[in-house]
Design an enzyme around this catalytic site. Structure first.
Site, mmCIF file in Angstrom:
data_model
loop_
_atom_site.group_PDB
_atom_site.id
_atom_site.type_symbol
_atom_site.label_atom_id
_atom_site.label_comp_id
_atom_site.label_asym_id
_atom_site.label_seq_id
_atom_site.Cartn_x
_atom_site.Cartn_y
_atom_site.Cartn_z
ATOM 1 N N HIS A 47 85.066 -39.518 60.616
ATOM 2 C CA HIS A 47 84.414 -39.271 59.820
ATOM 3 C C HIS A 47 84.184 -40.321 59.682
ATOM 4 O O HIS A 47 84.788 -40.687 58.148
ATOM 5 C CB HIS A 47 83.503 -38.331 59.454
ATOM 6 C CG HIS A 47 83.570 -37.296 60.822
ATOM 7 N ND1 HIS A 47 84.787 -36.593 61.007
ATOM 8 C CD2 HIS A 47 82.346 -36.942 61.244
ATOM 9 C CE1 HIS A 47 84.341 -35.200 62.343
ATOM 10 N NE2 HIS A 47 83.204 -35.424 61.939
ATOM 11 N N ASP A 64 81.663 -40.904 62.736
ATOM 12 C CA ASP A 64 80.183 -40.197 62.984
ATOM 13 C C ASP A 64 79.161 -39.833 61.429
ATOM 14 O O ASP A 64 80.746 -39.660 60.713
ATOM 15 C CB ASP A 64 80.708 -39.161 63.799
ATOM 16 C CG ASP A 64 80.002 -38.858 65.144
ATOM 17 O OD1 ASP A 64 80.379 -39.955 65.314
ATOM 18 O OD2 ASP A 64 80.525 -37.682 65.827
#
Length: 726
Positions: free
Chosen positions: A258, A105
């Site tokens: 991430h 993300d």
């Protein structure tokens, strides 16, 4: 200082014909108006684009705790991490056993996304990257590399907003801008989405589910997670790898990692541990499209959409570069402003404490010639001449009437003041009038002042004392605003005291004073002749003659206690005209005397010290200073308002310190400083525009005509102490 027209006086015609239509603005005027407007529009657009596309967001690590899953179908809360409500039907999907989907993300990031991609490519493992539109538009190369490597792309909104707090219109804008960024950066659209701050399906609450259903109606397949590695906490690479390992051996899972939002070195290292570990356990890696049984959840865009996206991405790129430049310039101007304030305070303090060195020269007591050029100064001339006649130093007063039409010469003669001579001549401009008066002077020392200026009785005496040193060719007095009762006058009063006079103290110590004010200056006749007398080559004859005197080898001194009170413009229109001429004339004079930079002796000292200081502090710094105000507004809208206000207040505080000290040095009352904050907000902006227009006039090569200011005769001489100083 006041300047009068070079051009001859024009009389109005006896008969006026029919009124003519207003002629269009000449191209040079349109140039001076259009360029600032275009520059302003460009800067504002850049800041708006950059502000919106870089607005900070809290990462998924700061997601909101959901309440009880009321109003959410059990099929969703107990189902798999992929929820598909497109077509009006609810379907959930679990990852098959022995299968792992690695999702990343908040990217793409120009540093960490390529490193994550390199590890995936090295092991032949696909990844699913949920990108924000902001990051995609700012780092298109990183996104393109991910797409070329065959990895899956999903949507993570444009600015990482919590969609449950946004209106339907705001949600649509977030999605549209993200797809536009994807089109411009990667040439694709994607129907795969992960909502910011989402987690497992069981954590959904009613507001989140409502948004999810709406997104499904828009054609988006929603991806949640099975396992959160919490890599944003940076617990260590091995801890991240352990958190990504399926909790139930053999079960399939969607893992959250991430590739942006901070230092992701541990995430990259964790992948190097995790992938070989799971492969050794017989796991395979896949994408969410494969989980859904489809080839891809993204598709290429058409030509029109592609170019719209490219324009958008280009705009974001240009704005990012421009703001980086603006930020660098802000650091420059901030440094210059602080450096100037420190330099002024230190040198002004030293100047104030300096005591005249005892020497062999006696005080100057010989008579002085005072030249007063006048053009239509009927409202002011009487007050000016009476102040000169009250001088405690012997003076000869020469009024040069430069073709006045309002009876200025008659008024001067009617006063019947002793030692006043009125010279009448056709209009020829201020430099020519000053030269006429200097040639008629009977004495070696010549004081020059504007006809709207009043002197204190001691002004002439104090102004000429430095001439006891034969090396001194000219002196500059302390010009003050005499009509300061209204707000505009107070603003100019503050500017004169904290700007002009502090500057002159600094330049005096450095022996490179650039301007002897036309309102109060004195010259040795021999020095005037050496400098070529007053010239009409520029619109700032006072700056021109000062620079010429430096180049002729004469010293110039500043006499702060030789005060004169002059009439400042009473309207913004008049102020604009005056400062426009001053700014343009100063640039003309600096350009005329630019060769001083390569000369030797006093001329070279002025050229290599005075001219650079003039260029930096009177041209460059004021031109860049608007960045402080623009970025203040930018910070209020897109940044931290509290920090922005504190920073701007700090700049104002620095200005206030300089102002208080300058007022103390000049013996002025501090009560006028109540207008300082408003001056910084309003008056300063006018000065920015004036200087910008003057620079554009210089670039355009247009010679600015003379425009005489309207007089009010409102100059007041402050009460003088009953006991004079020697």
């Amino acid at each position: 200082m006041r300047r009068r027209p070079h051009r001859p006086v024009r009389h109005p015609p006896a008969h006026r014909g029919p009124r003519r239509a207003r002629a269009p603005l000449p191209s040079r005027h349109r140039f001076r108006i259009a360029v600032p407007l275009v520059l302003l529009a460009f800067v504002v657009s850049v800041l708006l684009i950059e502000g919106y596309t870089t607005r900070g967001f809290t990462g998924d690590q700061e997601g909101h705790d959901a309440g009880p899953a009321t109003g959410v179908p059990r099929e969703v809360t107990a189902g798999g991490p992929v929820v598909d409500t497109t077509g009006g039907h609810l379907r959930t999907h679990r990852v098959p056993d022995k299968t792992v989907v690695l999702t990343f993300d908040d990217g793409p990031d120009p540093l960490w996304t390529p490193r994550v991609r390199a590890v995936l490519d090295h092991h032949g493992v696909p990844g699913t990257f949920f990108v924000t539109g902001q990051q995609a538009a700012r780092h298109p190369d990183a996104l393109r590399a991910v797409i070329r490597s065959g990895h899956e792309i999903g949507v993570h909104t444009f600015s990482h907003r919590d969609l449950t707090t946004q209106s339907a219109r705001d949600v649509d804008r977030e999605l549209a801008l993200t797809q536009l960024a994807l089109a411009g950066a990667g040439g694709i659209h994607s129907s795969l989405m992960r909502m910011p701050y989402s987690a497992t399906p069981s954590a959904l609450d009613a507001p989140s589910w409502s948004v999810a259903r709406d997104l499904g109606r828009k054609g988006y397949v929603l991806a949640f997670i099975d396992q959160d590695t919490r890599d944003w906490q940076r617990p260590g690479a091995r801890a991240i790898a352990d958190a990504a390992t399926p909790r139930v051996p053999g079960r399939g899972t969607v893992v959250l990692l991430h590739d942006a939002g901070g230092d992701r070195a541990q995430t990259v290292e964790a992948l190097r541990i995790l992938i070989p570990r799971l492969q050794a356990q017989g796991y395979r890696f896949t994408t969410l499209a494969d989980v859904l049984g489809t080839e891809s959840l993204s598709h290429p865009v058409g030509t029109r959409t592609l170019w719209q996206g490219r324009v958008f991405v280009t705009a974001v790129t240009v704005s990012g570069t421009a703001v980086s430049v603006v930020t660098a310039l802000l650091l420059v101007v901030g440094t210059l402003v602080l450096a100037r304030c420190v330099l002024l305070l230190v040198l002004a303090r030293h100047h104030a404490r300096r005591r005249p060195r005892p020497g062999p020269h006696p005080p100057v007591t010989r008579p002085v010639s005072v030249v007063v050029p006048a053009f239509n100064e009927g409202l002011c001339i009487a007050k000016t001449l009476r102040s000169l006649a009250a001088s405690d130093h012997p003076v000869e007063i020469i009024v040069v009437d430069d073709g006045s039409e309002d009876g200025t010469a008659d008024i001067a003669e009617s006063l019947s003041l002793p030692a006043v001579t009125v010279v009448r001549r056709p209009n020829g401009g201020k430099p020519s009038a000053l030269n006429t008066g200097a040639l008629r002077a009977s004495h070696e020392l010549i004081v020059m002042l504007d006809a709207d200026t009043v002197f204190a009785p001691s002004t002439v005496r104090r102004l000429v004392q430095p001439f006891a040193d034969p090396a001194v060719g000219a002196t500059a007095g302390n010009a003050k605003v005499g009509n300061r009762r209204h707000l505009l006058g107070r603003w100019q009063h503050i500017e004169y005291v904290m700007g002009f006079n502090l500057d002159r103290r600094m330049y005096d110590l450095l022996r490179c004073l650039p301007t002897i004010p036309g309102a109060v200056g004195a010259f040795r006749a021999a020095a005037l002749r050496d400098a070529g007398m007053m010239s009409g080559d520029t619109l700032a004859e006072d700056t021109d003659i000062t620079m010429a005197l430096h180049r002729a080898g004469w010293e110039i001194r500043y006499v702060p206690d030789a005060c004169a009170w002059t009439e400042a413009p009473a309207s913004l229109r008049q102020l604009w005209r005056q400062r426009y001429r001053w700014s343009y004339g100063t640039m003309q004079a600096a350009w005329k005397h630019r060769h001083a930079m390569v000369e030797r002796g006093p001329a070279g000292r002025f050229g290599r010290l005075g001219l650079p200081l003039l260029a930096v502090f009177q041209i460059l710094t004021p031109l860049l200073a608007p960045l402080i105000d623009l970025l203040t507004l930018y910070g209020l809208v897109f940044g931290d308002p509290l920090r922005t206000i504190l920073a701007w207040t700090g700049v104002l505080a620095v200005q206030a310190v300089c102002a208080v000290y300058a007022f103390r040095l000049d013996g002025e009352r501090l009560r006028s400083l109540w207008a300082l904050p408003l001056q910084q907000v309003v008056y300063r902006q006018v000065m920015y525009l004036v200087l910008t227009q003057a620079c554009l006039t210089a670039v355009n090569g247009h010679r600015l005509p003379w425009q005489r200011l309207k007089r009010s005769g409102d100059v007041l001489l402050p009460p003088q102490p009953s006991t004079g100083e020697p």
